[in-house]
Design an enzyme around this catalytic site. Structure first.
Site, PDB file in Angstrom:
ATOM      1  N   HIS A 142       0.837  -1.207   0.000  1.00 54.95           N
ATOM      2  CA  HIS A 142       0.000   0.000   0.000  1.00 54.95           C
ATOM      3  C   HIS A 142       0.876   1.264   0.000  1.00 54.95           C
ATOM      4  CE1 HIS A 142      -3.643   2.369   1.177  1.00 54.95           C
ATOM      5  NE2 HIS A 142      -2.737   3.138   1.729  1.00 54.95           N
ATOM      6  N   GLU A 143       1.779   1.347   0.940  1.00 55.21           N
ATOM      7  CA  GLU A 143       2.627   2.548   1.029  1.00 55.21           C
ATOM      8  C   GLU A 143       3.550   2.625  -0.200  1.00 55.21           C
ATOM      9  OE1 GLU A 143       1.695   4.628   3.171  1.00 55.21           O
ATOM     10  OE2 GLU A 143       0.505   3.287   4.427  1.00 55.21           O
ATOM     11  N   HIS A 169       1.702   4.447  -2.808  1.00 57.66           N
ATOM     12  CA  HIS A 169       1.763   5.912  -2.641  1.00 57.66           C
ATOM     13  C   HIS A 169       3.094   6.440  -3.177  1.00 57.66           C
ATOM     14  CE1 HIS A 169      -1.878   6.775  -0.424  1.00 57.66           C
ATOM     15  NE2 HIS A 169      -1.615   5.921   0.536  1.00 57.66           N
ATOM     16  N   GLU A 175      -5.000   7.715  -2.759  1.00 57.59           N
ATOM     17  CA  GLU A 175      -5.487   6.447  -2.196  1.00 57.59           C
ATOM     18  C   GLU A 175      -5.847   5.467  -3.319  1.00 57.59           C
ATOM     19  OE1 GLU A 175      -5.663   4.633   1.467  1.00 57.59           O
ATOM     20  OE2 GLU A 175      -4.823   6.534   0.835  1.00 57.59           O
TER      21      GLU A 175
HETATM   22 ZN    ZN Z   1      -3.009   5.262   2.030  1.00 54.83          ZN
END
Ligand code: ZN
Length: 499
Positions: A264-265, A268, A294
């Site tokens: 997830h990170e 980003h 997101e």
């Molecule tokens: Zn996030």
């Protein structure tokens, strides 16, 4: 004033602000990852001093005049400068309209509220926090009126966080989600639950660190541009496209927790690393909005990372790292386990299917608070009622209920929907991508970089030059359509649970 002179002044200021923000960002990263616990008091004073400097650079009559001058001459500016001016005006709109004494008072209440909320959460004592929540709601309603007298206050805040989104759009969006997902979750609840016990055996942290390195490699993240640290709550911060910092948290008895934090990170970080070079040093580097950011993190985490193809790609290596813990477990078992859907109490731990219903509860409560239709005293009972209705769970205490998120204590109302919109953007982007690529085949062959190149070309390179709706149009050739998200979830989870 000459236009060239004004532009130079404006650009110099951006450079200066960026330098201060860079320094504050590094300090913040250090507090969260490496600094000893007692360092926080010293840091607070330093950060406060820096914040005051940056506030004074932007909030003053001379700067307002400069921005207004540039806005009047917007037609003579190049695209990047024009958007930088627009964003600077947008960022200052509120501060220019709120009486100074009210703003100072708000900041005082906000900082008190954050610390009271911590205590209230630890002790599960909502009554402690309630008077602060009431004040913060009042401030937000008033501030919205100062900034946009003709606008509904909640619409004002929603639009601030995700431009173009108001209750009109979101009411329809959430109605569609509720109608499709509540019955689907109910039907899944009647099926036999997926076995995931093997994910909760003992996974040594030092080995999980190696797994993080491997996952970042699979994602194609250049470690010369992106570091990984450890923190209580994972986050990503970035100073420019060549200096991103992601973080994770290792739990010995939950393999998938850090695994999916890293992906997830990493999503980003990948977004910001894909900004075009012309954005370096501009105020438009980064992502278009919270929702668009997101959308990218969740694209890698869920759409790629929780796909069968991805698990087939990485499972042999994971099994090699943890042969005893995963004895007798197949790739398919692992795929099912990381997709297990189960209504729960805590938003940040929710699975892909139930996640948006957690957001819906917060949206409905915020809407009523902003319109004075719900007394802050009644937030817990309303919260518990909605959790029961949408997710079928009983909330045992406010710590695991309405006190779980920090957003309201920080004065943020209208932020939550962007979490859910990110997933919806992602599903729509996947649909568009499939017209040109075969993402499943590429992932299975370990060619995630081809997918990243597509996202870079259609989304990442633009940073904040384009607004979220414009990016969707560039990437998908159409307006926002939540139908793709509902279909994606329905198809995936119906197959998974044999419905
Ligand atoms: Zn996030």
């Amino acid at each position: 004033m000459e236009i060239t002179e004004a532009v130079k002044k404006f650009k110099d200021q951006i450079k200066l602000l960026h330098a201060y923000e860079h320094a504050m960002g590094v300090m913040y990263y250090d507090i969260e990852t490496a600094a000893p616990k007692n360092a926080i008091a010293g840091f607070s004073d330093t950060l406060a001093a820096f914040s005051e400097i940056t506030y004074n650079i932007s909030v003053n009559e001379e700067n307002f005049k400069l921005l207004d001058f540039l806005t009047e001459h917007a037609g003579e500016l190049d695209e990047i400068t024009r958007r930088e001016v627009e964003e600077a005006q947008r960022g200052l709109k509120l501060l220019r309209n709120i009486p100074v004494d009210e703003f100072v008072e708000y900041q005082r209440v906000q900082s008190e509220a954050s610390s009271v909320w911590h205590d209230a959460k630890v002790n599960s004592d909502y009554a402690l926090f309630e008077p602060y929540l009431k004040k913060l709601v009042d401030f937000n309603v008033r501030f919205a009126k100062y900034a946009a007298p003709d606008m509904d206050p909640y619409d004002y805040w929603l639009n601030e966080f995700e431009e173009g989104f108001t209750q009109d759009v979101l009411d329809k969006y959430f109605a569609g989600i509720k109608a499709a997902l509540v019955p689907l979750i109910h039907r899944i609840g009647e099926k036999e639950q997926i076995e995931n016990g093997f994910l909760h055996k003992n996974y040594p942290v030092w080995k999980q660190r190696e797994l993080s390195d491997y996952l970042m490699e699979v994602m194609g993240i250049d470690r010369a541009d992106c570091a990984i640290g450890e923190t209580e709550h994972p986050f990503t911060t970035g100073f420019n496209k060549h200096d991103l910092r992601i973080t994770t948290h290792y739990y010995e008895n939950a393999l998938e927790s850090s695994m999916y934090s890293v992906i997830h990170e990493g999503g980003h970080a990948t977004y910001e690393m894909g900004n075009s070079d012309e954005l370096i040093g501009s105020s438009l580097a980064g992502g278009a909005s919270c929702g668009m950011h997101e959308s990218q993190s969740r694209f890698y985490e869920n759409i790629i990372g929780r796909s069968r193809a991805f698990i087939e790609l990485v499972f042999p290596k994971i099994k090699e790292m943890f042969p005893d813990e995963l004895k007798g477990v197949s790739s398919e078992d692992f795929y099912c386990a990381v997709n297990r859907a189960e209504p729960s109490l805590i938003r940040t731990e929710a699975d892909e299917l139930t996640y948006s219903l957690h957001v819906l509860v917060r949206y409905e409560i915020e809407k009523k608070l902003m319109h004075g239709e719900l007394d802050t005293k009644d937030v817990p009972s309303e919260w518990n009622r909605l959790y029961k209705e949408y997710l079928g769970v009983d909330v045992p205490c406010d710590r695991e209920g309405c006190l779980q998120d920090s957003h309201w204590s920080g004065g943020s109302f209208g932020y939550f929907p962007s979490y859910s919109l990110g997933s919806a953007y992602g599903a729509q982007i996947l649909h568009a991508m499939k017209k040109e690529l075969d993402p499943d085949r590429l992932v299975r062959e370990g060619k995630i970089s081809v997918i990243t190149d597509w996202l870079r070309e259609h989304i990442h390179k633009y940073g904040r030059i384009k607004k979220p709706a414009e990016l969707l149009d560039i990437a998908c050739g159409e307006e926002f359509d939540p139908g793709y998200y509902v279909k994606y979830l329905t198809d995936k989870f119906s197959e998974l649970y044999g419905l």
